[in-house]
Design an enzyme around this catalytic site. Sequence first.
Site, mmCIF file in Angstrom:
data_model
loop_
_atom_site.group_PDB
_atom_site.id
_atom_site.type_symbol
_atom_site.label_atom_id
_atom_site.label_comp_id
_atom_site.label_asym_id
_atom_site.label_seq_id
_atom_site.Cartn_x
_atom_site.Cartn_y
_atom_site.Cartn_z
ATOM 1 N N HIS A 190 71.883 57.541 73.423
ATOM 2 C CA HIS A 190 72.705 56.657 74.243
ATOM 3 C C HIS A 190 73.674 55.852 73.382
ATOM 4 O O HIS A 190 73.523 55.776 72.168
ATOM 5 C CB HIS A 190 71.842 55.708 75.089
ATOM 6 C CG HIS A 190 71.042 54.706 74.302
ATOM 7 N ND1 HIS A 190 69.794 54.970 73.792
ATOM 8 C CD2 HIS A 190 71.300 53.417 73.937
ATOM 9 C CE1 HIS A 190 69.330 53.907 73.161
ATOM 10 N NE2 HIS A 190 70.234 52.931 73.232
ATOM 11 N N GLN B 248 70.387 52.557 66.215
ATOM 12 C CA GLN B 248 69.048 52.274 66.734
ATOM 13 C C GLN B 248 68.262 53.589 66.693
ATOM 14 O O GLN B 248 68.563 54.521 67.433
ATOM 15 C CB GLN B 248 69.132 51.750 68.174
ATOM 16 C CG GLN B 248 67.775 51.405 68.777
ATOM 17 C CD GLN B 248 67.880 51.001 70.240
ATOM 18 O OE1 GLN B 248 68.667 51.556 70.988
ATOM 19 N NE2 GLN B 248 67.073 50.040 70.645
ATOM 20 N N GLU C 90 74.190 51.771 77.693
ATOM 21 C CA GLU C 90 73.430 50.518 77.752
ATOM 22 C C GLU C 90 74.406 49.362 77.566
ATOM 23 O O GLU C 90 75.374 49.476 76.799
ATOM 24 C CB GLU C 90 72.392 50.537 76.615
ATOM 25 C CG GLU C 90 71.566 49.278 76.438
ATOM 26 C CD GLU C 90 70.648 49.352 75.197
ATOM 27 O OE1 GLU C 90 70.568 50.432 74.558
ATOM 28 O OE2 GLU C 90 70.051 48.318 74.859
ATOM 29 N N GLU D 256 61.028 51.340 67.304
ATOM 30 C CA GLU D 256 62.454 51.427 66.973
ATOM 31 C C GLU D 256 62.809 50.649 65.712
ATOM 32 O O GLU D 256 62.109 49.706 65.314
ATOM 33 C CB GLU D 256 63.279 50.886 68.139
ATOM 34 C CG GLU D 256 62.957 49.437 68.474
ATOM 35 C CD GLU D 256 64.090 48.772 69.259
ATOM 36 O OE1 GLU D 256 63.958 48.717 70.480
ATOM 37 O OE2 GLU D 256 65.069 48.333 68.646
ATOM 38 N N HIS E 170 75.421 49.438 69.495
ATOM 39 C CA HIS E 170 74.655 50.442 68.746
ATOM 40 C C HIS E 170 74.770 51.832 69.351
ATOM 41 O O HIS E 170 75.173 52.000 70.503
ATOM 42 C CB HIS E 170 73.179 50.047 68.602
ATOM 43 C CG HIS E 170 72.402 49.934 69.885
ATOM 44 N ND1 HIS E 170 72.240 48.750 70.565
ATOM 45 C CD2 HIS E 170 71.706 50.852 70.598
ATOM 46 C CE1 HIS E 170 71.476 48.944 71.634
ATOM 47 N NE2 HIS E 170 71.152 50.217 71.679
#
Length: 152
Positions: free
Chosen positions: A96, A72, A146, A55, A19
């Site tokens: 991110h 996301q 991530e 989220e 994502h």
Amino acid sequence: MSNAPSPTGPFSGLTRLDHVGIACRDLDASIEFYRSTYGFEVEHEEVNEEQGVREAMLRINGTDDGGATYLQLLEPTREDSPVAKFLARNGEGVHHLAFGTGDVAASAAGIGERGVRVLDSEPRTGTAGSRIVFLHPKDCGGVLTELVQSAH
Ligand code: CMX
Ligand code: CO
């Protein structure tokens, strides 16, 4: 040197873009933008108190490892959270990237051996029971990164 998972290259075990995380001030307004502009629908919504976010995951496409790629959308739930700090500093935008792996602990260990700071010594709980770790953006060309292992 290639970063792609290969028997001869560095071990990362990463198999997909899982994502792109986007910081927003108003989750419902952001969901409505992606729905009305592109037709993307929410697959999953939750509050993650540990990460300090409300989220939504919008599924974009499947991937050849059997997983999928998502957007996301992240709204902070408290002022001292990473997303609230990011919004105060930068405003809304890309926060991110997350890469998928079948074994997040092994991926983090392999990437850590390359000198990249892994921010979580143990995987934490991410979206829908996934296991996640973060890599320091200063070791990743300015990109907060991530690693995510799906629950299923
Ligand atoms: N992308 C790129 N750089 C970032 C960044 C981001 N998202 N967030 C912070 N930085 C940079 C800042 O610009 C700053 O750079 P300079 O020193 O050059 O000014 C530096 O990192 C330090 O920034 P800070 O505001 O003081 O933030 P902290 O050091 O307190 O925290 C970080 C930064 C990455 C360690 C922290 O945000 C973190 O641990 N993030 C991981 C958890 C997270 O983001 N959770 C929310 C998402 C949850 C999910 O995806 O499920
Ligand atoms: Co994320």
